[in-house]
Structure formats: C-alpha cells, structure tokens
Design an enzyme around this catalytic site. Structure first.
Site, PDB file in Angstrom:
ATOM      1  N   HIS A   1      -4.427   4.979  -3.939  1.00 24.67           N
ATOM      2  CA  HIS A   1      -3.114   5.147  -3.326  1.00 24.67           C
ATOM      3  C   HIS A   1      -2.790   6.632  -3.205  1.00 24.67           C
ATOM      4  CE1 HIS A   1      -1.563   0.905  -4.655  1.00 24.67           C
ATOM      5  NE2 HIS A   1      -2.230   0.869  -3.525  1.00 24.67           N
TER       6      HIS A   1
ATOM      7  N   LYS B   1      -9.052   4.770   2.733  1.00 24.88           N
ATOM      8  CA  LYS B   1      -8.246   5.148   3.891  1.00 24.88           C
ATOM      9  C   LYS B   1      -8.296   6.657   4.110  1.00 24.88           C
ATOM     10  CE  LYS B   1      -4.862   1.377   3.902  1.00 24.88           C
ATOM     11  NZ  LYS B   1      -3.430   1.028   3.825  1.00 24.88           N
TER      12      LYS B   1
ATOM     13  N   HIS C   1      -7.273  -9.989  -0.503  1.00 32.08           N
ATOM     14  CA  HIS C   1      -6.502  -8.825  -0.934  1.00 32.08           C
ATOM     15  C   HIS C   1      -5.741  -9.103  -2.224  1.00 32.08           C
ATOM     16  CE1 HIS C   1      -5.188  -4.782  -0.041  1.00 32.08           C
ATOM     17  NE2 HIS C   1      -3.925  -5.112  -0.252  1.00 32.08           N
TER      18      HIS C   1
ATOM     19  N   ARG D   1     -10.277  -2.664  -1.516  1.00 25.33           N
ATOM     20  CA  ARG D   1      -9.784  -3.332  -0.310  1.00 25.33           C
ATOM     21  C   ARG D   1     -10.958  -4.115   0.282  1.00 25.33           C
ATOM     22  NH1 ARG D   1      -7.925   2.069  -0.130  1.00 25.33           N
ATOM     23  NH2 ARG D   1      -5.637   2.263  -0.206  1.00 25.33           N
TER      24      ARG D   1
ATOM     25  N   ARG E   1      -7.384  -7.766  -5.251  1.00 24.14           N
ATOM     26  CA  ARG E   1      -7.077  -6.348  -5.526  1.00 24.14           C
ATOM     27  C   ARG E   1      -5.737  -6.239  -6.242  1.00 24.14           C
ATOM     28  NH1 ARG E   1      -7.416  -0.876  -3.548  1.00 24.14           N
ATOM     29  NH2 ARG E   1      -5.463  -0.086  -2.688  1.00 24.14           N
TER      30      ARG E   1
ATOM     31  N   TYR F   1       3.740  -2.457  -8.543  1.00 21.65           N
ATOM     32  CA  TYR F   1       3.145  -3.392  -9.499  1.00 21.65           C
ATOM     33  C   TYR F   1       3.977  -3.522 -10.771  1.00 21.65           C
ATOM     34  CZ  TYR F   1      -0.882  -3.450  -6.444  1.00 21.65           C
ATOM     35  OH  TYR F   1      -1.693  -3.614  -5.348  1.00 21.65           O
TER      36      TYR F   1
END
Length: 310
Positions: free
Chosen positions: A280, A186, A254, A163, A257, A289
């Site tokens: 994730h 995150k 982004h 990110r 990524r 994806y």
C-alpha cells in the site's frame, strides 16, 4: 455501443499517451487498459453530447457544465462512485498529458470535484473459512494438476497477501525457492514478501504435476490449455468453492488477501509492517483493516460478556 471515428489528432494523442503510460509511468498493462477504456467511454459520451466526434480543439473547449453532464450520465447509468472517481482520474491524466506535450490546456477538468466515496471496509474470511477454501481448492477439478494449481494459487494469495494480478503475472523463473519473494505491484513498485514453507510446497507440488512444465519466462500459473491463467478463471474457481462451502459472495480471490492482512493484525502485527507486505502506498489504506478487527472484537464482546448478553 457508440461507434467512435476519432479525428487523427485525437488518435495520435491517445497513441502517444499510451506509450507514455507504459514507458515513462511504467504503468501495468491492466492499468493502461483501464485508463484507455475510461477515456474512450468519455469520448463516446462527448461525441453524442456535441453531435460529432471531438478533435483536440473540441476537447480543450469543454467547460465545467460539459464535464458535469458526463458525470450525471454515469450516475444515471448506475455506475459506482468508485468507478467514476477512477474515470475522472484517467481523464485528468490524459488532459495533463495534452498540456505536457504542448497540445493545449483545459482548466475546467481540474475544477470538477471527485465523487465522495463511502469508506469501504474489507471483507475477509474467518481463519476457519480461509483454511476450508484451501482444503477444498481442487474439489471441482477432475484433473489432479488443476486441483493442485488452484491450491497453490489460493495458498499464495492467503500466505503472502498478493493481489490476484500479482500472482498471475509471475513467471516460472520467479517461482519462490527461498524465504522471500520479490513482487512487482501497482505502479511497478517492488516489495519483498516472506514466503512460508507451506506456500513453497504447494507451488512445487503443482509445478511437478503440471503437464506443460513451465520454465524460464513461461507463466507460472497456467490454464487448462497451457496459456497464462486469467483472473476470470480464478474467480470462477472461487465461486465453485464458496458454493460448496456456503460462503458469502464476498468470498473472492481478493478476499484471501484481505484475510491475510486481517489475520496478521488480529495476531498482533503492526500496521506499518502490514502496509509494506501489502504494497500500500498510503497507511490510510491499510488502516481500513483496523475497522474489521474492531468489528470482530465487538462481536466477541457482545457474545461473551455477561453484561452484554443481558
């Protein structure tokens, strides 16, 4: 802009909540600031809605109709459903904190349904366009070291799937020197990502020419004045590149990524590995994806199969 003059009990609760988010939940500064912005926007609405700045007792008395009025206001203001979903999550988090710290409960906030979000599909660049971005990363820079900084940053995003916030949060002493790099993502969750030689070379080349010689806890990626590079500048640099290459507006930092993940999948990478590389929490997020890869496969089929072209 609504001027908020909040009662002391609300200000104290917000200060304690902020401290709890940082210390206990280990939320990033970016996440914490977003939570606070969502809460202050809600409190601004409630001040108008009730006719006065709310105290804790007022907040605990709000009913489902009050919360639905807030949601309706956001909709009328044209705010995205994804933004409203995040704001509702921030609000619920604050109310849970009020309950946890003995300030009181409000069950109404949990009775409000999340807005139904459309299933978004990532918009990656083609492999050719991704390489063209890297080839032209410094095209608009007069300073050689800034051109090399842009190349290093975009190569890192595409080569490691970071990110933009993760890349810009790196310090000089976290600069990759081996085959892997520990990234804090995150929720302060850490993951190990492989680092290609081309990524290390681009970062080393930038670091050698940077006049500020970042070291130790200095930021790795610096702006023209020697401060930590911010995402807005990286996004501005990408806008220049996409204008030069005539790329769509979806060509953002982004998107590099997204391109990393999509190109891995197209090359035979499995979803679980890609999930780990991207950081994730849920496999369902990574599964988006597969839709991109299916679209690419169908486009090839439609363009090449003799029956499809009839």
């Amino acid at each position: 802009m609504i001027a908020l003059t909040l009662p002391q009990d609300v200000r104290d609760a917000i200060a304690d909540w902020r401290q709890w988010l940082s210390a206990e939940r280990r939320a990033s500064n970016h996440t914490t600031e977003n939570y606070l912005a969502d809460l202050y926007a809600f409190l601004g609405f409630i001040q108008v809605h009730l006719g006065d700045a709310p105290d804790i007792r007022d907040l605990l008395r709000l009913n489902p109709r009050d919360f639905r009025s807030w949601l309706a206001r956001r909709s009328m203001d044209g705010l995205a459903k994804s933004s409203t979903a995040r704001a509702l999550s921030s609000l619920r988090n604050f109310y849970r904190f009020l309950d946890r710290t003995g300030r009181g409960q409000n069950a109404a906030v949990n009775s409000i349904r999340n807005p139904k979000l459309p299933q978004s599909v990532p918009k990656p660049l083609s492999p050719q366009d991704a390489m063209a971005v890297l080839d032209n990363a410094g095209a608009w820079q007069d300073e050689p070291w800034l051109a090399k900084r842009n190349l290093a940053l975009f190569t890192l995003l595409y080569g490691c799937g970071l990110r933009i916030s993760e890349a810009l949060d790196l310090n000089a002493n976290q600069r990759p020197t081996g085959d892997s790099l520990v990234i804090t993502g995150k929720g302060n969750k850490q993951r190990l990502v492989p680092v290609l030689q081309i990524v290390r070379d681009a970062i080393d080349d930038y670091a050698k020419t940077c006049p500020y010689a970042p070291d130790g806890n200095d930021p790795l990626f610096l702006g023209a004045r020697g401060k930590r590079l911010v995402a807005q500048v990286a996004q501005r640099e990408m806008r220049k590149i996409r204008g030069l290459l005539n790329l769509p507006d979806t060509a953002t930092p982004h998107a590099m990524r997204h391109s990393f993940a999509t190109h891995l999948l197209a090359g035979g990478g499995d979803l679980r590995t890609i999930q780990d590389l991207l950081g994730h929490a849920s496999l369902s997020t990574t599964q988006r994806y597969t839709a991109v890869d299916t679209e690419r496969m169908m486009a090839v089929y439609q363009g090449t199969h003799p029956r499809a072209r009839r």
